[in-house]
Structures are given as C-alpha cells and as structure tokens.
Scaffold this motif. Structure first.
Motif, short mmCIF file in Angstrom:
data_model
loop_
_atom_site.label_atom_id
_atom_site.label_comp_id
_atom_site.label_asym_id
_atom_site.label_seq_id
_atom_site.Cartn_x
_atom_site.Cartn_y
_atom_site.Cartn_z
N TYR A 342 -14.01 -26.93 40.25
CA TYR A 342 -13.31 -28.03 39.58
C TYR A 342 -11.85 -27.63 39.39
N PRO A 343 -10.91 -28.48 39.77
CA PRO A 343 -9.48 -28.12 39.67
C PRO A 343 -9.07 -27.67 38.27
N LEU A 344 -9.57 -28.35 37.23
CA LEU A 344 -9.19 -27.95 35.87
C LEU A 344 -9.68 -26.54 35.56
N SER A 345 -10.90 -26.25 35.96
CA SER A 345 -11.44 -24.90 35.74
C SER A 345 -10.71 -23.87 36.59
N ALA A 346 -10.45 -24.21 37.84
CA ALA A 346 -9.75 -23.29 38.73
C ALA A 346 -8.36 -22.95 38.19
N GLY A 347 -7.69 -23.97 37.62
CA GLY A 347 -6.37 -23.73 37.03
C GLY A 347 -6.46 -22.82 35.83
N LYS A 348 -7.49 -23.02 35.01
CA LYS A 348 -7.66 -22.17 33.82
C LYS A 348 -7.96 -20.73 34.24
N LEU A 349 -8.81 -20.56 35.24
CA LEU A 349 -9.15 -19.22 35.72
C LEU A 349 -7.93 -18.51 36.28
N LYS A 350 -7.10 -19.26 36.98
CA LYS A 350 -5.87 -18.68 37.54
C LYS A 350 -4.92 -18.25 36.43
N LYS A 351 -4.84 -19.06 35.39
CA LYS A 351 -3.98 -18.74 34.25
C LYS A 351 -4.47 -17.46 33.55
N ILE A 352 -5.78 -17.36 33.37
CA ILE A 352 -6.36 -16.18 32.73
C ILE A 352 -6.09 -14.93 33.57
N GLU A 353 -6.29 -15.04 34.86
CA GLU A 353 -6.07 -13.90 35.76
C GLU A 353 -4.62 -13.47 35.77
N ASN A 354 -3.70 -14.45 35.80
CA ASN A 354 -2.29 -14.11 35.79
C ASN A 354 -1.89 -13.38 34.52
N ALA A 355 -2.41 -13.87 33.38
CA ALA A 355 -2.09 -13.22 32.11
C ALA A 355 -2.63 -11.79 32.08
N ALA A 356 -3.85 -11.60 32.59
CA ALA A 356 -4.45 -10.26 32.60
C ALA A 356 -3.64 -9.32 33.48
N GLN A 357 -3.21 -9.80 34.62
CA GLN A 357 -2.45 -8.94 35.54
C GLN A 357 -1.04 -8.68 35.03
N ARG A 358 -0.40 -9.69 34.46
CA ARG A 358 0.94 -9.48 33.87
C ARG A 358 0.88 -8.46 32.76
N THR A 359 -0.11 -8.61 31.90
CA THR A 359 -0.24 -7.72 30.75
C THR A 359 -0.51 -6.29 31.20
N THR A 360 -1.36 -6.14 32.20
CA THR A 360 -1.66 -4.81 32.73
C THR A 360 -0.43 -4.19 33.37
N ALA A 361 0.28 -4.98 34.19
CA ALA A 361 1.49 -4.47 34.85
C ALA A 361 2.53 -4.06 33.82
N GLY A 362 2.72 -4.89 32.79
CA GLY A 362 3.70 -4.57 31.75
C GLY A 362 3.32 -3.32 30.98
N ALA A 363 2.02 -3.15 30.68
CA ALA A 363 1.56 -1.96 29.94
C ALA A 363 1.83 -0.70 30.74
N PHE A 364 1.57 -0.74 32.05
CA PHE A 364 1.84 0.42 32.90
C PHE A 364 3.34 0.72 32.97
N LYS A 365 4.14 -0.31 33.10
CA LYS A 365 5.59 -0.12 33.24
C LYS A 365 6.19 0.48 31.97
N ILE A 366 5.73 0.01 30.81
CA ILE A 366 6.23 0.56 29.55
C ILE A 366 5.77 2.00 29.38
N TYR A 367 4.52 2.28 29.72
CA TYR A 367 4.03 3.65 29.60
C TYR A 367 4.75 4.59 30.56
N ASP A 368 5.11 4.08 31.73
CA ASP A 368 5.87 4.88 32.68
C ASP A 368 7.22 5.27 32.09
N LEU A 369 7.89 4.32 31.42
CA LEU A 369 9.16 4.63 30.75
C LEU A 369 8.92 5.65 29.64
N PHE A 370 7.84 5.49 28.90
CA PHE A 370 7.48 6.41 27.82
C PHE A 370 7.38 7.84 28.35
N LEU A 371 6.73 8.01 29.50
CA LEU A 371 6.53 9.34 30.07
C LEU A 371 7.80 9.91 30.68
#
Length: 538
Positions: A342-371
């Motif tokens: 369903y397009p509405l569900s597919a859009g929601k799933l894509k939004k969730i995945e993007n947020a998870a990947q952005r948050t993960t990428a940002g956490a790694f990048k900040i920790y890299d600066l920390f180190l």
C-alpha cells in the motif's frame, strides 16, 4: 471426538498463524542481517574492520537471541524491581529485589568488559548499539553511567585515594571476573537539572568527606559506586565525589555506606531500571577533580558521555523498529495484499528507514569526531588551547547536545510510526517489544536535561563564543559536505536568531523567537545527519 481439518474450518475454527513471522523475527541477527549497519561499520572502522567484524559476528547472536529473550522476560510488570527495607532480624538493608533474568543479563553484558583496555573504542561502540536494541532492559543506563564513572576516574587520577584506583580497576577491568556497576546521583528535589541548586552537604573528615542530605532522582540505585554532586561545608560551589555503596567487606552483609534508599520510583519507561530516592547520613565519599569546578566536571565528563550514549541508543532503537516493521509489513496481508504494497504504508516504512539510517550515520560521525580529539571530555573550554582545537571541541559539545534532543524526539515519533504498522497488535506488549522501547525513548528524552534546558544551553553556548567563532563559520564546519545553498541558508538563519530575544522576557516576540530556535535546531541537526548519511552511501 476428533474433528478432521476440513470439519474444523466449518465449525468456526480459525487456522491463521503468526508462526512464520515470529520464527523469522527470532532468527534475525541484528548485525549480520542489518546491511546498512555493516556498511557503516566498515566505513568508519577502516583497518580495524576485519578483526572487529568477526568479533561482532560472534557477539551479535547473543544479543539478538539469548539476551533478547531475557530482556522480554524481565520486562514483565509482575517482576519490576521493588524494595526490601529490612531483613528478618530487623536490620535496615534496603535490598533492591530484581528478577533472576536481570542478574543473568547484567552479568553477561558487563562480563564483556566493554570499557576494558582490552577492547577498542569502536568495538565497544558497535556492541553497545546492538545492546541498546534490547531497550533499557535494566542494563543500558547502568552501562552508560559506568562509562561516565570510568572516564571520570581516568581523567583525574589521585594518589591520595588508593580506593579510587581499586574502583577504576573494578569498573573498567573487573576483579576476578566481577565487573562493578556505576551510577550518577545529581538531581535534588528543589533543582532537578539545576545542579547549582544542590544542597547536599559534604562534611570534611580528614582526607575523606561524609555526605548528609537527599538525592531525589537516582537511577541505577543498585550500583556499586556512584558519582555524586554536593557542596562542601561552608562553600557555595558544587564539588564532585565518588561514593561506594558498601565499604570493604560490607556488601555481603548488606550493610550500606551510611545511606538509605527511601523508595523506588514508578516510571512510565525504563521500568526495569531501579530509580530511587536516597538519604545520606554520613556516607564516606572521595573527592574527585577540582573542588571549585564540580559542575563543570560532572557536566563536561559524566553528563556529556550520558548524552552521547542516548544518541547511540536512539540509533539502536530506530534500527530495530525499522527492521521489525519491514518484516511484519512483508508478512501481514490485509484486504487482499501485503501491508508493504500500500503506498501509504510504503511511504511510512521508507520514512522510518530513512530516520534509522540518518540517526545511525550521525551517531557514527559524532563518535568519530569524539575519538579524533585529544581529551574530548573537558570541564570547560580553555582559552590557552589552539583556536582550531577549541573550535573542534566546541563542535563536539554542540553536536552531542543537538543529537540528544533531536534523536530522542524523532525516536519517539519513529517508534510510534513503527507501532502503527502492526495495527492493533502493535500495542500488545507480548506481541512486540516496540511499545516498551517507545516508553524508554520518551524517558530518555528527559534524562540528562530535557529539551528546553538543552536548547537554552546551545543558544547560550553559541552566543558566548561569537568573538572567536563566528556563527557562519560554525555552520559551515558542522555542515561540511552539504550544498552551498544549504550552508548559506542555515548560516543566515543562525545569524538572525542570535539577534532575536530567544532567551528574553516572555512576550509574543520572544515566544515566536523561541519557537523558531527550536525548529532551527531540529532542521540543522537533520541536515548534519543527511551529510553523514550521504557519506556512507557514496
């Protein structure tokens, strides 16, 4: 009489089963079956990747399967921690009673030696992202607090107190296989996050101190050692102390170090974690760090690490939410087709995945600066440091604050969206871990300074450094790699906001300015995350 399958169908028997979904979910390996996480690990670990990758392949099944089963069992409401104040002989013991599953999980997690000198920071970091996917589970906050205690002891070695060397060994390397647990007790009823309002008194007694007074919000109340803020008698400045829960030989006797746990808090989330109210009546304490900079020591080291860890935890929460929502949407059929179609569900799933990947990428990048930075945990920036070093340390400080408020806010939204993918089953605690993790995210948003407090701190920080760190340069450094249009837009907006009454007296103008500041910080950090995500995708 036994009925044949075809007869059962005609007599109201429903053969529908969730078994395929449950089996696939239980077989998931949270590292091996998470391609984006593996790709991110490979990018940031460089030469360490091959070695640590193999260790993660060994480690991940323990978290994904064995530890996850324990986390689900110990989360049951009927086994929440409770107090046993007296033993059978009327001795005050204040025993915190926790289920056996908590003790099993705690021993397994701490037994990994995540802060030991034998484990590289990156290996510990990735293992903690996996552990956070359990939710609080009675171990996430204790791990975070122990990390802060270890860092504090490492930053301020003190030969005057041989006890501190023993505490560091016990928490960092373990003694005979036993790893101690740390806590941080700073909040008082009159102040909360306002540490200068502390009234807990530290009375000198030789080279030691004795504490008198109350701490009102004390998570990891079962810890072996705690970081405590208090005012030394006759002073108005907060100092920092290390306090053992038991003096040598007293733990087995359940004789606490001259303090009582009045009660356990009943919280909406992190329910497996004992959070108590503590009354000190002469507890032995060891001073640590400069006595006139207790707040800077506590905030710059202990709370900074806690805030950093909350961002790491949100990455883990969102990765799990995305993974399980996608799995269910591929399993469940409604009105003749799968949820994911369903397009509405597919859009929601894509939004969730993007947020998870952005948050993960940002956490790694900040920790890299920390180190990358030498001594990134500091009780305040020093004017004698090279300008570029100060700027990098300032960048890290603000990114940690931004990550904390933005990922917890978005994390709650992502968990709520993921729950909705499951429909009615999404709110059933025995069906899914997501409701429990949702509550944990909401509580994490309040830990170590709620949103408004940290938004205020960020505004003050940036305002104070404008004479040596221009706002447009700060934006350009943070968003390095973004388009010029994006950089100029945020630089112009920040410059304007610093001229507005964001922290002024309440008026229509200041309220509007405050709303704009809140929105700016969210958009600014999301732009940083997008840069981090694009770097991984390249």
């Amino acid at each position: 009489m036994t009925l044949a399958p075809e007869e059962l169908q005609t007599k109201g028997y429903n053969s529908y089963s969730f078994n395929d979904f449950v089996q696939k979910r239980e077989e998931l390996d949270w590292y091996k079956d998470e391609p984006f996480l593996r790709k991110t690990v490979e990018k940031f670990l460089g030469k360490e990747f091959d070695t640590i990758h193999e260790r993660l392949l060994d480690f991940s099944p323990k978290v994904s399967k064995d530890w996850n089963r324990l986390a689900e069992q110990l989360a049951r409401p009927e086994v929440r921690p409770y107090m046993l104040h007296y033993d059978a002989f009327n001795n005050r013991i204040d025993r915190i009673v926790r289920p056996s599953e908590t003790h099993q999980l705690e021993q397994a997690v701490f037994g990994e030696g995540l802060f030991s000198s034998k484990m590289s920071p990156w290996e510990s970091f990735v293992k903690r992202i996996l552990i956070h996917q359990l939710g609080e589970a009675g171990v996430a906050c204790p791990l975070t607090c122990t990390h802060g205690l270890v860092a504090l002891l490492g930053q301020f070695p003190d030969d005057e107190y041989p006890e501190l060397h023993e505490i560091l060994l016990h928490t960092k390397e373990g003694i005979d296989g036993d790893f101690a647990i740390g806590a941080q007790f700073m909040s008082e009823i009159q102040g909360g996050s306002d540490l200068p309002a502390n009234v807990l008194e530290a009375v000198p007694e030789g080279k030691y101190y004795r504490l008198y007074g109350n701490k009102f919000f004390c998570s990891v109340a079962h810890a072996d050692y705690s970081v405590v803020t208090a005012k030394i008698s006759g002073t108005d400045r907060v100092s920092t102390f290390i306090v053992p829960s038991w003096l040598p030989g007293d733990k087995v006797k359940e004789k606490r170090n001259s303090y009582q746990i009045n009660r356990i808090k009943w919280k909406m989330g992190t329910a497996e974690l004992p959070t108590g109210e503590i009354q000190y009546d002469g507890a032995i304490a060891y001073s640590i760090g400069p006595k006139d900079k207790g707040i800077a020591v506590a905030v710059g080291i202990v709370l900074t690490l806690s805030r950093l860890e909350i961002g790491i935890a949100c990455a883990g929460f969102m990765l799990r939410a995305s993974r399980e929502a996608h799995l269910y949407s591929d399993f469940r059929t409604v009105f003749g087709q799968k949820i994911k179609d369903y397009p509405l569900s597919a859009g929601k799933l894509k939004k969730i995945e993007n947020a998870a990947q952005r948050t993960t990428a940002g956490a790694f990048k900040i920790y890299d600066l920390f180190l990358q930075l030498d001594k990134p945990l500091n009780p305040g920036l020093k004017s004698d440091q090279p300008l570029e070093v100060r700027k990098q340390l300032f960048n890290l400080r603000e990114l940690v604050l931004l990550q904390k408020i933005c990922t917890t806010s978005e994390g709650a939204e992502v968990l709520k969206e993921a729950i909705s993918v499951f429909g009615g089953h999404g709110v059933m605690e025995e069906f899914s871990s997501l409701p429990r993790i949702f509550r944990d995210v909401v509580v994490n948003e309040q830990w170590e300074g709620p949103r408004n407090l940290l938004l205020t701190q960020i505004y003050r920080d940036i305002s104070r450094v404008v004479d040596w760190y221009a706002p447009d340069e700060f934006v350009r450094n943070i968003l390095e790699g973004a388009s010029e249009v994006t950089i100029e837009k945020f630089a112009a907006k920040l410059t304007d906001l610093l001229k507005m009454p964001v922290l002024g007296h309440v008026s229509d103008e200041s309220i509007e300015a405050a709303i704009e500041w809140d929105a700016f910080c969210s958009a600014f950090f999301k732009a940083y995350q997008e840069v981090a995500l694009n770097e991984i995708r390249l």
